[in-house]
Design a protein around this motif. Sequence first.
Motif, PDB file in Angstrom:
ATOM      1  N   ASP A 116      -7.084 -28.451  -8.556  1.00  0.00           N
ATOM      2  CA  ASP A 116      -8.280 -28.484  -7.719  1.00  0.00           C
ATOM      3  C   ASP A 116      -8.516 -27.110  -7.104  1.00  0.00           C
ATOM      4  OD1 ASP A 116      -8.607 -31.196  -8.193  1.00  0.00           O
ATOM      5  OD2 ASP A 116      -7.325 -31.760  -6.513  1.00  0.00           O
ATOM      6  N   PRO A 117      -9.788 -26.701  -6.981  1.00  0.00           N
ATOM      7  CA  PRO A 117     -10.065 -25.390  -6.378  1.00  0.00           C
ATOM      8  C   PRO A 117      -9.474 -25.246  -4.984  1.00  0.00           C
ATOM      9  CG  PRO A 117     -12.025 -26.266  -7.432  1.00  0.00           C
ATOM     10  CD  PRO A 117     -11.011 -27.358  -7.451  1.00  0.00           C
ATOM     11  N   LEU A 118      -9.476 -26.354  -4.211  1.00  0.00           N
ATOM     12  CA  LEU A 118      -8.895 -26.310  -2.871  1.00  0.00           C
ATOM     13  C   LEU A 118      -8.322 -27.680  -2.532  1.00  0.00           C
ATOM     14  CD1 LEU A 118      -8.416 -24.672  -0.263  1.00  0.00           C
ATOM     15  CD2 LEU A 118     -10.588 -25.568   0.588  1.00  0.00           C
ATOM     16  N   VAL A 120      -5.965 -29.489   0.602  1.00  0.00           N
ATOM     17  CA  VAL A 120      -5.328 -29.359   1.912  1.00  0.00           C
ATOM     18  C   VAL A 120      -4.740 -30.713   2.291  1.00  0.00           C
ATOM     19  CG1 VAL A 120      -5.610 -28.750   4.328  1.00  0.00           C
ATOM     20  CG2 VAL A 120      -6.962 -27.582   2.596  1.00  0.00           C
ATOM     21  N   LEU A 134      -1.161 -26.400   1.238  1.00  0.00           N
ATOM     22  CA  LEU A 134      -2.419 -25.738   0.909  1.00  0.00           C
ATOM     23  C   LEU A 134      -2.334 -25.214  -0.516  1.00  0.00           C
ATOM     24  CD1 LEU A 134      -5.197 -24.569   1.654  1.00  0.00           C
ATOM     25  CD2 LEU A 134      -4.003 -22.545   2.535  1.00  0.00           C
ATOM     26  N   ASP A 135      -3.181 -25.740  -1.411  1.00  0.00           N
ATOM     27  CA  ASP A 135      -3.247 -25.290  -2.795  1.00  0.00           C
ATOM     28  C   ASP A 135      -4.618 -24.684  -3.045  1.00  0.00           C
ATOM     29  OD1 ASP A 135      -0.825 -26.535  -2.872  1.00  0.00           O
ATOM     30  OD2 ASP A 135      -1.469 -28.211  -4.130  1.00  0.00           O
ATOM     31  N   TRP A 136      -4.634 -23.484  -3.612  1.00  0.00           N
ATOM     32  CA  TRP A 136      -5.888 -22.801  -3.933  1.00  0.00           C
ATOM     33  C   TRP A 136      -5.812 -22.314  -5.364  1.00  0.00           C
ATOM     34  CZ3 TRP A 136      -6.608 -17.592  -5.270  1.00  0.00           C
ATOM     35  CH2 TRP A 136      -7.943 -17.175  -5.347  1.00  0.00           C
ATOM     36  N   ALA A 137      -6.811 -22.660  -6.167  1.00  0.00           N
ATOM     37  CA  ALA A 137      -6.860 -22.261  -7.573  1.00  0.00           C
ATOM     38  C   ALA A 137      -8.209 -21.632  -7.872  1.00  0.00           C
ATOM     39  CB  ALA A 137      -6.613 -23.455  -8.488  1.00  0.00           C
ATOM     40  N   GLN A 138      -8.172 -20.623  -8.724  1.00  0.00           N
ATOM     41  CA  GLN A 138      -9.395 -19.897  -9.050  1.00  0.00           C
ATOM     42  C   GLN A 138      -9.378 -19.496 -10.515  1.00  0.00           C
ATOM     43  OE1 GLN A 138     -12.103 -19.087  -6.998  1.00  0.00           O
ATOM     44  NE2 GLN A 138     -13.062 -18.339  -8.867  1.00  0.00           N
ATOM     45  N   ALA A 147      -3.474 -19.147  -9.090  1.00  0.00           N
ATOM     46  CA  ALA A 147      -3.307 -20.197  -8.079  1.00  0.00           C
ATOM     47  C   ALA A 147      -2.294 -19.733  -7.050  1.00  0.00           C
ATOM     48  CB  ALA A 147      -2.864 -21.509  -8.708  1.00  0.00           C
ATOM     49  N   ASN A 180       2.788 -17.929  -6.112  1.00  0.00           N
ATOM     50  CA  ASN A 180       1.575 -17.345  -6.690  1.00  0.00           C
ATOM     51  C   ASN A 180       1.797 -17.191  -8.191  1.00  0.00           C
ATOM     52  OD1 ASN A 180       0.021 -14.116  -6.845  1.00  0.00           O
ATOM     53  ND2 ASN A 180      -0.981 -16.086  -6.978  1.00  0.00           N
TER      54      ASN A 180
END
Length: 314
Positions: A116-118, A120, A134-138, A147, A180
């Motif tokens: 998922d892009p974001l 929380v 907190l997961d952030w993917a781009q 990510a 990362n």
Amino acid sequence: STLRTQVMTERELFKAACCNLSESFETNPSVDVSYNDALTGSKQIQLLGLSGNYSMLTLENMPGPRGLATPQGLNYVPGPWIESIQLSKGVGSVVNGFESISGQINVEMKKPEKADPLFVNVYVNDMGKVDLNLDWAQKVNEKWSTAVLLHDNFLRNGEVDFNKDQFRDVTTGNLFTVLNRWKYENENGLLFQAGIKYVKDEKQGGEVQRSLLSYQLDMASERKEGFLKLGYVFPGKKYKSIGWQLSAFDHSQQSDFGAPVFVFGYTRYRATQQNIYSNLIYQSIISTSDHKFRTGWSFSGDRYRENFRNLPFD
């Protein structure tokens, strides 16, 4: 398959809200999770009734928590990072390692191009434990994706003593983990992955009231990891591929047990471990896809430095 394997997907993990890998098997009858000791609250996996030392834990087919990290290593893999778990009972393939006697557990993490892009997630309970994720993917472009996965688990209340025996029911402290990762894939069959991971774990246990006469536990661990994967699938021959995996980690730990006022009753332990792992695999077929083979080269090296009560063990 000739091997007894089982795959646990996110649907299985949803059955029990878990904070880390040790809690991911609570609904699975194939794996037993037991406590190593009551003081630190560390857990171990048991397969076929044997201790966790006889099973191999890998992260995306590369060495997972091992050596010094074995007692606490299951806590270093946050639940929200897990995409799936492959479980094999009994002696498995040596393609990704030769330390599997009772079985192998491989954990697949969330991939940058699929996550998922974001995401929380916050968890709080009545003991004062707080769990932050907190997961952030781009997706940078058609070929590159990245990510960042972050996990922080802390319990600051030093008086968690529901049974009033003057000893903490659980250890307090803070566990911080960040990962990362980057991934590259093109239409010509070339695949590249790389990532770095950092873990900082601090624990306090023992008697609730700290004094020179009270029994105390203080533990601090720091872990740095890095990995690289390079693979190539021959165009027009999907059955033929070659891949190289490289990983390394540096793990340090310091522990103090006992009552500070008693010189001989206070146990001090310091240790470091460095590991490097390299694995080259070539896969193809013999005449037809009914006959497959894998061959390659594997290397794993460890260096330990330990100090127990000021006595060196290297």
